[in-house]
Design an enzyme around this catalytic site. Structure first.
Site, PDB file in Angstrom:
ATOM      1  N   ASP A  10     -34.271  14.549 110.735  1.00  0.00           N
ATOM      2  CA  ASP A  10     -33.396  13.420 110.996  1.00  0.00           C
ATOM      3  C   ASP A  10     -33.402  13.168 112.509  1.00  0.00           C
ATOM      4  O   ASP A  10     -33.797  14.037 113.297  1.00  0.00           O
ATOM      5  CB  ASP A  10     -31.987  13.751 110.493  1.00  0.00           C
ATOM      6  CG  ASP A  10     -30.992  12.658 110.799  1.00  0.00           C
ATOM      7  OD1 ASP A  10     -31.281  11.488 110.477  1.00  0.00           O
ATOM      8  OD2 ASP A  10     -29.936  12.962 111.376  1.00  0.00           O
ATOM      9  N   ASP A  12     -30.766  10.647 114.498  1.00  0.00           N
ATOM     10  CA  ASP A  12     -29.415  10.489 115.044  1.00  0.00           C
ATOM     11  C   ASP A  12     -28.508  11.608 114.559  1.00  0.00           C
ATOM     12  O   ASP A  12     -28.304  11.793 113.356  1.00  0.00           O
ATOM     13  CB  ASP A  12     -28.838   9.134 114.637  1.00  0.00           C
ATOM     14  CG  ASP A  12     -29.683   7.973 115.155  1.00  0.00           C
ATOM     15  OD1 ASP A  12     -29.786   7.839 116.385  1.00  0.00           O
ATOM     16  OD2 ASP A  12     -30.253   7.235 114.332  1.00  0.00           O
ATOM     17  N   SER A  43     -35.209   8.487 109.897  1.00  0.00           N
ATOM     18  CA  SER A  43     -33.874   8.004 110.241  1.00  0.00           C
ATOM     19  C   SER A  43     -33.385   7.019 109.190  1.00  0.00           C
ATOM     20  O   SER A  43     -34.150   6.190 108.700  1.00  0.00           O
ATOM     21  CB  SER A  43     -33.909   7.302 111.608  1.00  0.00           C
ATOM     22  OG  SER A  43     -32.690   6.631 111.858  1.00  0.00           O
ATOM     23  N   ASN A  44     -32.104   7.094 108.872  1.00  0.00           N
ATOM     24  CA  ASN A  44     -31.516   6.107 107.964  1.00  0.00           C
ATOM     25  C   ASN A  44     -31.062   4.863 108.715  1.00  0.00           C
ATOM     26  O   ASN A  44     -30.382   4.008 108.140  1.00  0.00           O
ATOM     27  CB  ASN A  44     -30.333   6.712 107.192  1.00  0.00           C
ATOM     28  CG  ASN A  44     -30.680   7.003 105.749  1.00  0.00           C
ATOM     29  OD1 ASN A  44     -31.824   6.818 105.317  1.00  0.00           O
ATOM     30  ND2 ASN A  44     -29.702   7.469 104.989  1.00  0.00           N
ATOM     31  N   ASN A  45     -31.418   4.751 109.973  1.00  0.00           N
ATOM     32  CA  ASN A  45     -31.073   3.568 110.760  1.00  0.00           C
ATOM     33  C   ASN A  45     -31.829   2.354 110.216  1.00  0.00           C
ATOM     34  O   ASN A  45     -33.063   2.318 110.279  1.00  0.00           O
ATOM     35  CB  ASN A  45     -31.448   3.805 112.223  1.00  0.00           C
ATOM     36  CG  ASN A  45     -30.953   2.701 113.142  1.00  0.00           C
ATOM     37  OD1 ASN A  45     -30.728   1.566 112.714  1.00  0.00           O
ATOM     38  ND2 ASN A  45     -30.788   3.024 114.407  1.00  0.00           N
ATOM     39  N   LYS A 184     -32.688   7.584 102.596  1.00  0.00           N
ATOM     40  CA  LYS A 184     -32.246   8.921 102.197  1.00  0.00           C
ATOM     41  C   LYS A 184     -30.895   8.840 101.491  1.00  0.00           C
ATOM     42  O   LYS A 184     -30.047   8.072 101.936  1.00  0.00           O
ATOM     43  CB  LYS A 184     -32.125   9.820 103.435  1.00  0.00           C
ATOM     44  CG  LYS A 184     -33.434  10.067 104.169  1.00  0.00           C
ATOM     45  CD  LYS A 184     -33.253  10.964 105.403  1.00  0.00           C
ATOM     46  CE  LYS A 184     -32.457  10.319 106.506  1.00  0.00           C
ATOM     47  NZ  LYS A 184     -32.408  11.134 107.748  1.00  0.00           N
TER      48      LYS A 184
END
Length: 259
Positions: A10, A12, A43-45, A184
């Protein structure tokens, strides 16, 4: 050398917080490299593409190949392009997400009444008007997806509402949950990661700060998991959760103890 062939990291809360590098993050990344472990940043950004993290981490001495980066935005774009070709997607999200979708040849529409598919995500300009349009777009059985479930996003000053908060509002007015969350910890996200890494899930380590995304991704896919305490999850939250990581680390720097 290590028994792990690859690591999914991950970003962040694990490597950075806001624009700042977390203490020990560089040491952790270098330990994985020294052990011969392939690396994928995930990243889930939903506002960033694969190129962003190379530029963000290069000043800190971390080299990142864009081909070894996934975000909830890029995974969503690839999924929609493959499963809904030539269908018009109504997006509740920001301009960066829209650009990533368009780069993947996903057809977008700003007309909620013309929507064949609806995608909900982070939108800093979310308003009553946006929610009203989303309600119109979600009429009938139109496919409904979310980029990621993160209710909050960590920033330097604390946290701000994330995609999960906006999806909750869309769910409330539509009277139904999304058909799938594409980032995710979904099976879509796991498949995208395994496709990039080309290794067996059982030889893959997932490291992240969120139980419900990072650790859940690894647990569901048969990977080994390590929670870091540098982000959203503290020990009290961990003790109260039904989601259990295989390892708990104070920071990414401690990943060396697992290699």
């Amino acid at each position: 050398m290590t028994d792990y062939e690859a690591a999914i990291l991950d970003v962040d809360g694990t490597i950075v917080r806001g624009d700042d590098l977390l203490p020990g993050a560089t040491d952790g990344v270098r330990a994985l490299e020294a052990a011969g472990c392939s690396r994928l940043l995930f990243s889930n950004n939903p506002t960033r593409g694969s190129d962003h993290y190379g530029a963000k981490l290069a000043p800190h001495g971390i080299d990142v190949d864009p081909n070894t980066v996934l975000t909830s935005a890029t995974v969503s774009a690839e999924y929609l392009a493959a499963t809904h070709p030539d269908e018009r997607v109504f997006v509740v999200g920001g301009e960066r997400l829209e650009a990533i979708l368009e780069d993947a040849a996903v057809e977008l529409t700003s007309d909620p009444d013309a929507a064949d598919v609806v995608l909900g995500s982070f939108d800093k300009n979310f308003s009553f008007g946006t929610l009203w349009e989303a309600l119109r777009a979600l009429e009938g059985d139109v496919p409904f997806y979310g980029t990621d479930p993160d209710a909050t996003i960590p920033i330097d000053e604390g946290e701000i509402p994330g995609s999960g908060a906006i999806l909750a509002a869309m769910e409330a007015v539509a009277g139904r949950e999304p058909d799938a969350i594409l980032g995710k910890p979904s099976s879509v996200a796991a498949a995208a990661a395994m496709d990039r890494l080309g290794v067996d899930p059982t030889t893959t380590l997932v490291v992240g700060d969120r139980l419900d995304t990072d650790i859940a991704l690894g647990n569901r896919a048969g990977m080994e998991t390590a929670l870091v305490l540098t982000g959203i999850t503290d020990r009290a939250t961990l003790a109260a959760s039904d989601i259990e990581p295989d390892h708990v680390l104070e920071s990414l720097a401690a990943v060396e103890t697992l290699l």
